[in-house]
Motif scaffolding. Structure first.
Motif, PDB file in Angstrom:
ATOM      1  N   VAL A 107       6.143   0.734  -4.974  1.00 21.54           N
ATOM      2  CA  VAL A 107       6.554  -0.260  -3.983  1.00 21.54           C
ATOM      3  C   VAL A 107       5.589  -0.268  -2.799  1.00 21.54           C
ATOM      4  CG1 VAL A 107       8.385  -0.993  -2.407  1.00 21.54           C
ATOM      5  CG2 VAL A 107       8.976   0.003  -4.630  1.00 21.54           C
ATOM      6  N   THR A 108       5.132  -1.474  -2.461  1.00 20.82           N
ATOM      7  CA  THR A 108       4.326  -1.673  -1.261  1.00 20.82           C
ATOM      8  C   THR A 108       5.134  -2.517  -0.289  1.00 20.82           C
ATOM      9  OG1 THR A 108       2.272  -1.612  -2.546  1.00 20.82           O
ATOM     10  CG2 THR A 108       2.170  -2.562  -0.331  1.00 20.82           C
ATOM     11  N   LEU A 109       5.398  -1.972   0.887  1.00 24.25           N
ATOM     12  CA  LEU A 109       6.146  -2.684   1.916  1.00 24.25           C
ATOM     13  C   LEU A 109       5.146  -3.223   2.933  1.00 24.25           C
ATOM     14  CD1 LEU A 109       9.034  -3.372   2.933  1.00 24.25           C
ATOM     15  CD2 LEU A 109       8.945  -1.247   4.267  1.00 24.25           C
ATOM     16  N   VAL A 110       5.127  -4.530   3.116  1.00 24.69           N
ATOM     17  CA  VAL A 110       4.106  -5.183   3.936  1.00 24.69           C
ATOM     18  C   VAL A 110       4.755  -5.825   5.156  1.00 24.69           C
ATOM     19  CG1 VAL A 110       2.277  -6.923   3.988  1.00 24.69           C
ATOM     20  CG2 VAL A 110       2.733  -5.648   1.881  1.00 24.69           C
ATOM     21  N   GLU A 111       4.183  -5.553   6.302  1.00 24.03           N
ATOM     22  CA  GLU A 111       4.612  -6.172   7.564  1.00 24.03           C
ATOM     23  C   GLU A 111       3.367  -6.504   8.372  1.00 24.03           C
ATOM     24  OE1 GLU A 111       6.443  -7.345   9.834  1.00 24.03           O
ATOM     25  OE2 GLU A 111       8.526  -7.142   9.191  1.00 24.03           O
ATOM     26  N   GLN A 112       3.469  -7.488   9.252  1.00 20.43           N
ATOM     27  CA  GLN A 112       2.337  -7.762  10.136  1.00 20.43           C
ATOM     28  C   GLN A 112       2.462  -7.029  11.463  1.00 20.43           C
ATOM     29  OE1 GLN A 112       2.219 -11.977  10.471  1.00 20.43           O
ATOM     30  NE2 GLN A 112       4.141 -12.147  11.616  1.00 20.43           N
ATOM     31  N   ASP A 113       3.663  -6.483  11.726  1.00 22.12           N
ATOM     32  CA  ASP A 113       3.897  -5.748  12.965  1.00 22.12           C
ATOM     33  C   ASP A 113       4.067  -4.265  12.647  1.00 22.12           C
ATOM     34  OD1 ASP A 113       4.845  -5.825  15.962  1.00 22.12           O
ATOM     35  OD2 ASP A 113       6.355  -4.648  14.881  1.00 22.12           O
ATOM     36  N   LEU A 136       6.188   4.883  -2.333  1.00 24.49           N
ATOM     37  CA  LEU A 136       6.312   3.868  -1.289  1.00 24.49           C
ATOM     38  C   LEU A 136       5.051   3.845  -0.417  1.00 24.49           C
ATOM     39  CD1 LEU A 136       7.999   1.825   0.390  1.00 24.49           C
ATOM     40  CD2 LEU A 136       8.874   3.796   1.678  1.00 24.49           C
ATOM     41  N   VAL A 137       4.390   2.713  -0.378  1.00 22.12           N
ATOM     42  CA  VAL A 137       3.239   2.506   0.507  1.00 22.12           C
ATOM     43  C   VAL A 137       3.651   1.480   1.552  1.00 22.12           C
ATOM     44  CG1 VAL A 137       0.876   1.655   0.684  1.00 22.12           C
ATOM     45  CG2 VAL A 137       1.571   3.034  -1.296  1.00 22.12           C
ATOM     46  N   CYS A 138       3.494   1.839   2.809  1.00 18.16           N
ATOM     47  CA  CYS A 138       3.824   0.927   3.908  1.00 18.16           C
ATOM     48  C   CYS A 138       2.531   0.520   4.606  1.00 18.16           C
ATOM     49  CB  CYS A 138       4.771   1.600   4.897  1.00 18.16           C
ATOM     50  SG  CYS A 138       6.361   2.081   4.166  1.00 18.16           S
TER      51      CYS A 138
END
Length: 430
Positions: A65-71, A102-104
């Motif tokens: 799982v890769t969790l992507v956010e811009q903040d 998990l990659v954030c």
């Protein structure tokens, strides 16, 4: 009673009906699961409550799982939310194993190698279109592209890409890692392979998938919106929130619609109404009581007041004279002379509205089968399982009785109410 009678009774009971309907919904015969793409890695766009919950579903299913956010701050909060969830439930070794998968990141380039992307950002069409334009440029060819929208136009979202065939809706219910139901939304151009992949992925997540075509609110929110609007009509006419809620709880709902609104937050529906205001017809009956509550800062439990007043830390609201005054004022402004609504009238109007909307969904082809509507309402909206669902409830009525009652419902509902024309689709369902 002999054994044969017992078997017949069991097979036609609401619980047996729902069990059969759930199995059939999760395994639609017209979808070829053998053509589903293999999904072993997934990216979730958005690290808020919903995105974090979806990430937990994927981690529990054994995916990378890769969790992507811009903040960066929001990303850190999402990662902490996920790990705290596991720390409460698992031993240290299992927590570490989930953490390794998990990659954030704030780097959108990470989308280039995943098998599927699920968007879980703010429920605004322009925002989601912008996100899908970015996804389209980065995701590998053939990756499943899914939106978690709960009521927006999926075709409008898919149109932001050059590959609408790869786009589906995956409407998770909140909390995403707890609620079993998932609406799988078929866009106009969604391919059979994308739908098959979505169903296989949903089942790997341990979800109960139900297929719906693209339409405002899909199945669940479409029916629930009509139900909630009918309950608001009854506020204008003479009922108060606690009376409506008590009636529907007595039928078997865990909570009435106004207690649910307070729990969810009145500002969510208020935002949706304002976003749709320009496109809504002017001849449809509109109740502004929820708007007046929001304008007064009464947004539900989170502000300590909504339809009810809440003490510090309390989940149980009490009737409030200010709400009564807002409702009384709304009646006076429209020249409505209030009258008492019996518990039977409240119950019938709420349930018949669900039946009518379900029939419209079947007429329009949004729902493929009547039992699918019951599965969604029983698993996502608190419809009491021992009542089977609105379709099951309606089928116990004689056709002439149902027709007469729906004509009465149309009369009391006023302008803009659209009566279903094909009750045979309801009575012949299942």
């Amino acid at each position: 009673m002999n054994d044969d009678a017992l078997i017949t009774l069991d097979e036609t009971s609401p619980l047996a009906y729902l069990a059969r309907a759930e199995s059939e919904a999760a395994n639609p015969t017209h979808i070829d699961f053998s053509i589903a793409s293999v999904v072993e890695s997934i990216a979730v766009i958005g690290a808020g409550t919903m995105g974090s919950g979806i990430a937990i579903c994927a981690l529990d299913a054994g995916l990378q799982v890769t969790l992507v956010e811009q903040d960066a701050g929001a990303l850190d909060a999402g990662r902490e939310r996920i790990l705290k969830h596991y720390e409460r439930k698992l031993n240290a070794d299992d927590v570490a194993e989930r953490a390794r998968r998990l990659v954030c990141t704030t780097d959108w380039q990470s989308l280039t190698h995943v098998d599927a992307v699920i968007e879980a950002v703010f429920e605004d069409l322009a925002v989601k279109q912008e996100v899908f334009q970015r996804i389209d440029k980065l995701a590998r060819p053939g990756a499943l592209l899914a939106s978690n929208t709960s009521y927006l136009d999926l075709d409008g979202i898919a149109g932001a890409t050059k590959r609408p065939r790869d786009v589906v809706g995956l409407h998770f219910f909140s909390p995403a890692h707890v609620m079993r139901l998932m609406e799988v939304v078929r866009g106009t151009e969604s391919s059979q392979q994308s739908l098959a992949t979505a169903f296989v992925l949903a089942q790997r997540f341990g979800k109960l998938p139900v297929l719906t075509r693209n339409a405002f609110g899909f199945i669940g929110n479409r029916v629930y919106s009509a139900y909630r609007a009918q309950c608001e009509f009854m506020l204008e006419e003479g009922a108060y929130p606690n009376e409506v809620d008590a009636t529907l709880q007595a039928f078997g709902f865990a909570m009435g619609p106004f207690a649910v609104a307070d729990m969810s937050g009145l500002d969510i529906a208020w935002r949706m109404r304002r976003n749709r205001a320009a496109s809504c017809p002017t001849d449809v009956r509109y109740v502004d009581i929820p708007d007046r509550l929001c304008e007064a800062g009464r947004l539900g439990r989170k502000t300590g007041a909504g339809y009810y007043q809440y003490g510090a830390g309390s989940k149980h609201g009490q009737p409030d004279d200010m709400v009564k005054a807002i409702i009384d004022d709304a009646r006076a402004r429209k020249g409505i002379v209030p009258h008492r609504l019996s518990f039977e009238d409240i119950r019938k109007r709420a349930l018949l509205t669900m039946v009518n909307e379900a029939a419209l969904l079947l007429e329009e082809g949004v729902a493929a089968r009547g039992p699918d509507v019951d599965v969604v309402l029983a698993n996502g909206y608190g419809f009491p399982r021992n009542q089977g669902g609105p379709i099951y409830w309606a089928k116990a009525m004689a056709p002439e009785t149902l027709s007469r009652d729906l004509a009465w419902l149309a009369e009391v509902s006023g302008t803009g109410f659209k009566p279903a024309g094909r009750l045979d689709l309801v009575l012949g369902a299942g």
